[in-house]
Write an enzyme that holds these catalytic residues in place. Structure first.
Site, PDB file in Angstrom:
ATOM      1  N   ARG A  25      -2.808   7.988  74.886  1.00  0.00           N
ATOM      2  CA  ARG A  25      -1.395   8.114  74.532  1.00  0.00           C
ATOM      3  C   ARG A  25      -1.148   8.355  73.046  1.00  0.00           C
ATOM      4  NH1 ARG A  25      -1.707   5.753  79.164  1.00  0.00           N
ATOM      5  NH2 ARG A  25      -3.457   4.758  78.139  1.00  0.00           N
ATOM      6  N   THR A  26      -1.799   7.566  72.206  1.00  0.00           N
ATOM      7  CA  THR A  26      -1.474   7.660  70.778  1.00  0.00           C
ATOM      8  C   THR A  26      -1.800   9.059  70.245  1.00  0.00           C
ATOM      9  OG1 THR A  26      -1.883   5.310  70.563  1.00  0.00           O
ATOM     10  CG2 THR A  26      -1.834   6.574  68.520  1.00  0.00           C
ATOM     11  N   LYS A  53     -24.168  12.589  61.375  1.00  0.00           N
ATOM     12  CA  LYS A  53     -25.265  12.892  60.434  1.00  0.00           C
ATOM     13  C   LYS A  53     -25.315  11.858  59.328  1.00  0.00           C
ATOM     14  CE  LYS A  53     -24.495  17.905  60.710  1.00  0.00           C
ATOM     15  NZ  LYS A  53     -24.033  19.003  59.866  1.00  0.00           N
ATOM     16  N   ARG A  70      -7.458   6.332  63.824  1.00  0.00           N
ATOM     17  CA  ARG A  70      -7.784   5.147  64.637  1.00  0.00           C
ATOM     18  C   ARG A  70      -9.249   4.826  64.395  1.00  0.00           C
ATOM     19  NH1 ARG A  70      -6.364   4.082  70.879  1.00  0.00           N
ATOM     20  NH2 ARG A  70      -4.366   3.675  69.854  1.00  0.00           N
ATOM     21  N   HIS A 120      -1.147  -1.905  64.992  1.00  0.00           N
ATOM     22  CA  HIS A 120      -0.896  -0.597  65.615  1.00  0.00           C
ATOM     23  C   HIS A 120       0.613  -0.370  65.448  1.00  0.00           C
ATOM     24  CE1 HIS A 120      -1.013   2.791  68.166  1.00  0.00           C
ATOM     25  NE2 HIS A 120      -1.600   2.302  69.237  1.00  0.00           N
TER      26      HIS A 120
HETATM   27  C1  NCD Z   1      -3.249   0.112  72.976  1.00  0.00           C
HETATM   28  C2  NCD Z   1      -4.260   0.106  71.836  1.00  0.00           C
HETATM   29  O1  NCD Z   1      -5.018   1.069  71.683  1.00  0.00           O
HETATM   30  O2  NCD Z   1      -4.229  -0.859  71.102  1.00  0.00           O
HETATM   31  N1  NCD Z   1      -3.109   1.359  73.583  1.00  0.00           N
HETATM   32  C3  NCD Z   1      -2.224   2.252  73.057  1.00  0.00           C
HETATM   33  O3  NCD Z   1      -2.339   2.704  71.941  1.00  0.00           O
HETATM   34  N2  NCD Z   1      -1.170   2.586  73.822  1.00  0.00           N
HETATM   35  C4  NCD Z   1      -3.424  -1.000  73.939  1.00  0.00           C
HETATM   36  C5  NCD Z   1      -4.758  -1.197  74.601  1.00  0.00           C
HETATM   37  O4  NCD Z   1      -5.712  -0.451  74.384  1.00  0.00           O
HETATM   38  O5  NCD Z   1      -4.842  -2.145  75.386  1.00  0.00           O
END
Ligand code: NCD
Length: 308
Positions: free
Chosen positions: A57-58, A86, A107, A135
């Site tokens: 999703r993100t 590498k 991320r 997040h």
């Molecule tokens: C979450 C995350 O990555 O922290 N997912 C997201 O970004 N929608 C929640 C999760 O992974 O449980």
């Protein structure tokens, strides 16, 4: 610049004027999306998404948001196939990507990695999840969903599940405190929200957080039930995960106790904490919740890139 912060690293350092502005702008973006006529204000701009951890999703909603606004996207969704394999350092990777783009979403499994990236990059950096820490853009879309579905008046919220490692809850709790929403924290003993976070939110916003172990008790009094996945990948001992998996399950039986009009949210992915039988009930808002990620991220990109 409309929002004071150049980078979006943690909700703990945002102020209410910024968040109000993001919510307002998200609403504008939502109406553009609904009308099918989205101004191409980010034409010629490039977003880099650099994801050292899995995401659906993100990454995709940031990509969609950028493309809807006329911009383009480059990046990677895993380090496989990159020079990280590498042995290239994190710092060098960020420096390069910064020179290829106008804004970066990152991320990474290490807490505070996005802050380090922000110190290196000249362009804005958005934290798309740094380990079990924060997040922030998920927190903002959580708040936007609550606003759209229940309002930010006297709405009561329960955060349920893995509050120790669940970074989305660490970001959301600051925003709930900021808007004075009554909050109950529901988790197994070993997955409680870190004390420092609770103390910090209480002190900053003059609110009190309740803690509760029983979900069937919590659902009687809340308007929003925010469910999270037990974060398997953060456990050092998989046996500990095994003991906690399935601690809470939201199903039709549990929802018999729920307050009328209560909604169920989840940042997703869900594993088994929400039974699929709930999906077709009016409680289920988790897919609408995910869809709000696009207008909120459109708002953030346009504000950070200075385009109103
Ligand atoms: C979450 C995350 O990555 O922290 N997912 C997201 O970004 N929608 C929640 C999760 O992974 O449980």
């Amino acid at each position: 610049m409309p929002i004071k912060a150049r980078d979006i690293i943690s909700t703990a350092e945002m102020d209410k004027d910024d968040v109000d502005e993001i919510l307002e702008k998200s609403d504008v973006m939502l109406s553009h999306l609904k009308s099918g006529d989205v101004p191409q204000i980010l034409k010629g701009k490039i977003l880099a998404t650099i994801f050292f951890e899995p995401s659906t999703r993100t990454r995709l909603s940031f990509t969609s948001a950028m493309q809807r606004l006329g911009g383009s996207v480059l990046g990677f969704s895993s380090t496989e196939g990159t020079s990280v394999k590498k042995g290239e350092s994190f710092e060098d990777t960020v420096r390069m990507v910064d020179s290829y783009s106008d804004i970066i979403v990152i991320r990474h499994p290490e807490p505070h990695s996005s802050r380090i990236a922000a110190q290196i990059a000249r362009n804005p950096v958005i934290n798309g999840g740094d380990g079990a820490n924060h997040h922030p853009t998920q927190g903002l879309m959580d708040l936007f969903t609550i606003k759209k579905e229940k309002g930010l008046g006297d709405t009561r919220v329960a955060l349920c599940g893995d509050l120790k490692f669940g970074r989305t809850t660490h970001s959301l709790i600051y925003l709930l405190g900021m808007y004075g929403l009554e909050t109950t924290l529901v988790s197994p003993e070993s997955l409680r929200m870190p004390k420092e976070i609770i103390r910090d939110v209480e002190k900053k916003f003059g609110v009190r957080m309740r803690e509760e172990k029983r979900l069937d008790e919590a659902v009687k009094n809340v308007d929003v039930l925010y469910v999270t996945r037990i974060q398997k990948e953060r456990f050092l001992d998989i046996n500990d995960y095994g003991k906690l998996a399935g601690s809470y399950r939201v199903d039709l039986k549990l929802l018999e106790h729920a307050k009328k009009g209560m909604i169920v949210m989840h940042p997703l992915p869900r594993v088994s904490e929400i039974a699929t039988e709930v999906d077709s009930t009016p409680f289920a808002k988790y897919f609408d919740h995910a869809a709000y990620g696009v207008p909120v991220r459109m708002a953030l990109l346009s504000l950070l890139l200075g385009k109103i």
